[in-house]
Design an enzyme around this catalytic site. Structure first.
Site, PDB file in Angstrom:
ATOM      1  N   TYR A  13       0.867  -1.178   0.000  1.00  0.00           N
ATOM      2  CA  TYR A  13       0.000   0.000   0.000  1.00  0.00           C
ATOM      3  C   TYR A  13       0.904   1.229   0.000  1.00  0.00           C
ATOM      4  O   TYR A  13       1.748   1.380   0.878  1.00  0.00           O
ATOM      5  CB  TYR A  13      -0.913   0.001   1.230  1.00  0.00           C
ATOM      6  CG  TYR A  13      -2.164  -0.811   1.026  1.00  0.00           C
ATOM      7  CD1 TYR A  13      -3.403  -0.188   0.905  1.00  0.00           C
ATOM      8  CD2 TYR A  13      -2.112  -2.193   0.943  1.00  0.00           C
ATOM      9  CE1 TYR A  13      -4.555  -0.924   0.712  1.00  0.00           C
ATOM     10  CE2 TYR A  13      -3.259  -2.939   0.743  1.00  0.00           C
ATOM     11  CZ  TYR A  13      -4.481  -2.303   0.624  1.00  0.00           C
ATOM     12  OH  TYR A  13      -5.615  -3.037   0.429  1.00  0.00           O
ATOM     13  N   HIS A 206     -17.320  -3.785  -3.854  1.00  0.00           N
ATOM     14  CA  HIS A 206     -15.924  -4.223  -3.877  1.00  0.00           C
ATOM     15  C   HIS A 206     -15.693  -5.421  -2.961  1.00  0.00           C
ATOM     16  O   HIS A 206     -16.135  -5.431  -1.801  1.00  0.00           O
ATOM     17  CB  HIS A 206     -15.002  -3.076  -3.452  1.00  0.00           C
ATOM     18  CG  HIS A 206     -13.560  -3.451  -3.386  1.00  0.00           C
ATOM     19  ND1 HIS A 206     -12.820  -3.792  -4.495  1.00  0.00           N
ATOM     20  CD2 HIS A 206     -12.703  -3.559  -2.327  1.00  0.00           C
ATOM     21  CE1 HIS A 206     -11.581  -4.074  -4.136  1.00  0.00           C
ATOM     22  NE2 HIS A 206     -11.485  -3.945  -2.828  1.00  0.00           N
TER      23      HIS A 206
END
Length: 468
Positions: A13, A206
């Protein structure tokens, strides 16, 4: 991003603090679209932007402003800003977001949106070195303000093992995050929100790679309404933001259930809620206007509920590992699952975790926060956790009647009408073709009788070609 050197590891990330363009007057964002660096397509999983309040963005405690943000590094503003709300979401296979003519996302001027955190999830399962990425998000904005400010509400499960804990070998199960009427009553408010009502114009559902179907239920005054959004054939590689044909009304006091239907039969390890692609998520991102105070409504199992189920699973022989290390030390990877040769019984045991009527496991914590991370009401009220909504009348889609008693198939009747003129034309064409064939055959016969072998030979060769 600006030439980010992506680490040679499966999951990264990467976060970057971005100061938005400065204008004297507020502008409205009217379109947002992903920009993927050539060559980075295989590793870009999703991109999000988080609103970052000025006092956090400009804090002297910020040692650096971009870099890997997998861990909670307090020297980076991303750590604190990600506690707030998401204002844009894109995932692999997704498309551009167009705001409706009535609304736009406010930036700069006297709006609260002066800084954002761009978060990019790099999924690099081959751990390939050498990726240099400059992907990001492009926005179109205008100084001509529209009637309403737009906002985004996220509903689903918390992204940790207490949000989702999925054993391998499960053929069917449903994981659900929900939003109670307490949260929407407190959160569907705001400067421009009148009568406790906002309007949804787009949605992104999602999940990761063991989810096979998704839907977001809406409940009002004990009656389920049609789904806000649904995807009965979910494809991880094709996650589209759906622009609704008609606006969908969301009111203070409404309840929501985000369902993710799971099949983990292809795995031999326990799948946790988490940020990696091999972990799971179950989230809905709903774009609305006018912008409400509510930004995030996520749930996870209360400590007593999941802890009790974990110990029950271990006592039943399904779960192996040190539970104290998992619960207290957050070391979940050392746990393993054994269905003891009876996958169906193990699946039934797991589904009891999600049974709303099983009082051993049916309490949850609910996160109900604004875009800047302010809690709209406490995580627990007087020590009482929340339960998934069940007291409502289900919605029935009239498109299909699963309870029909007809012997024949459930399908619309079809009436066939005959056009007389067309029928006559078809018959006439058939007669002409038949006459033509007869004429050719007669010529062949005549050619042979009259010694015209050349013409007959040509027709014979033509027939051979037709048979090839």
């Amino acid at each position: 991003n600006d030439n980010a050197h992506v680490p040679a590891q499966e999951t990264t990330y990467w976060c970057k603090l971005i100061k938005l363009p400065v204008f004297n007057d507020t502008h409205h964002i009217v379109k947002a679209a992903p920009v993927i660096s050539p060559g980075s397509e295989p590793i870009i999983h999703h991109m999000l932007t988080y609103a970052c309040p000025r006092h956090l963005a400009e804090s002297p405690d910020n040692t650096y402003l971009d870099g890997p943000c997998d861990n909670w590094d307090w020297e980076q503003p991303a750590t604190r800003c990600q506690a707030g709300g998401i204002n844009y979401a894109w995932a692999v296979g997704g498309n551009a977001l167009y705001y409706p003519e009535e609304a736009g996302m406010p930036i700069s001027g006297d709006s609260d949106l002066q800084y954002v955190i761009l978060q990019i999830h790099y999924n690099n399962p081959q751990k390939t070195a050498g990726y240099i990425d400059s992907s990001g998000i492009r926005v179109w904005h205008t100084p001509t303000l529209r009637q309403y400010d737009a906002g985004l509400i996220s509903i689903g499960t918390s992204v940790n093992p207490y949000g989702q804990f999925i054993p391998p070998g499960i053929d069917w199960t449903r994981n659900s995050g929900f939003c109670t009427s307490d949260c929407t009553s407190a959160g569907i408010t705001g400067d421009d929100v009148t009568d406790g009502t906002v309007y949804a114009f787009a949605s992104l559902l999602h999940a990761h790679t063991v989810a096979v179907a998704l839907n977001l239920q809406q409940i009002r005054d004990g009656q389920e309404l049609s789904n806000i959004d649904q995807n009965w054939h979910y494809d991880f590689n094709y996650q589209q933001t759906i622009i609704f044909d008609e606006l969908k009304e969301i009111r203070a006091g409404d309840e929501f259930i985000m369902n993710c239907y799971i099949n983990s039969t292809t795995r031999d390890w326990i799948t946790m809620g988490g940020e990696s692609t091999t972990q799971e998520m179950c989230l809905a991102f709903i774009y609305v206007y006018p912008a409400p105070d509510l930004a995030i409504c996520w749930t996870d199992f209360s400590d007593p509920s999941l802890d009790q189920w974990l110990y029950d699973a271990q006592d039943a022989g399904y779960l192996d590992g040190n539970l104290s290390q998992a619960i207290d030390g957050w070391n979940w990877d050392q746990l393993s699952w054994d269905d003891q040769g009876d996958a169906k019984a193990a699946e039934d045991f797991y589904n009891e975790l999600w049974n709303p009527d099983n009082s051993r496991y049916n309490t949850f914590y609910e996160r109900c926060t604004t875009e800047n991370g302010t809690w709209l009401f406490p995580k627990t009220i007087d020590g009482i956790s929340h339960k998934i909504p069940t007291d409502f009348t289900p919605y029935h889609d009239n498109s299909y009647d699963c309870n029909a008693t007809n012997v024949g198939p459930i399908s619309p009747s079809v009436t066939v009408t005959v056009n007389t003129g067309l029928l006559i034309a078809i018959i006439a064409a058939s007669i002409i073709v038949t006459i033509t064939i007869l004429v050719v055959l007669l010529k062949c016969v005549c050619a042979r009788k009259r010694g015209g072998w050349g013409q007959g030979h040509e027709l014979g060769n033509y027939g051979k070609l037709q048979n090839v």
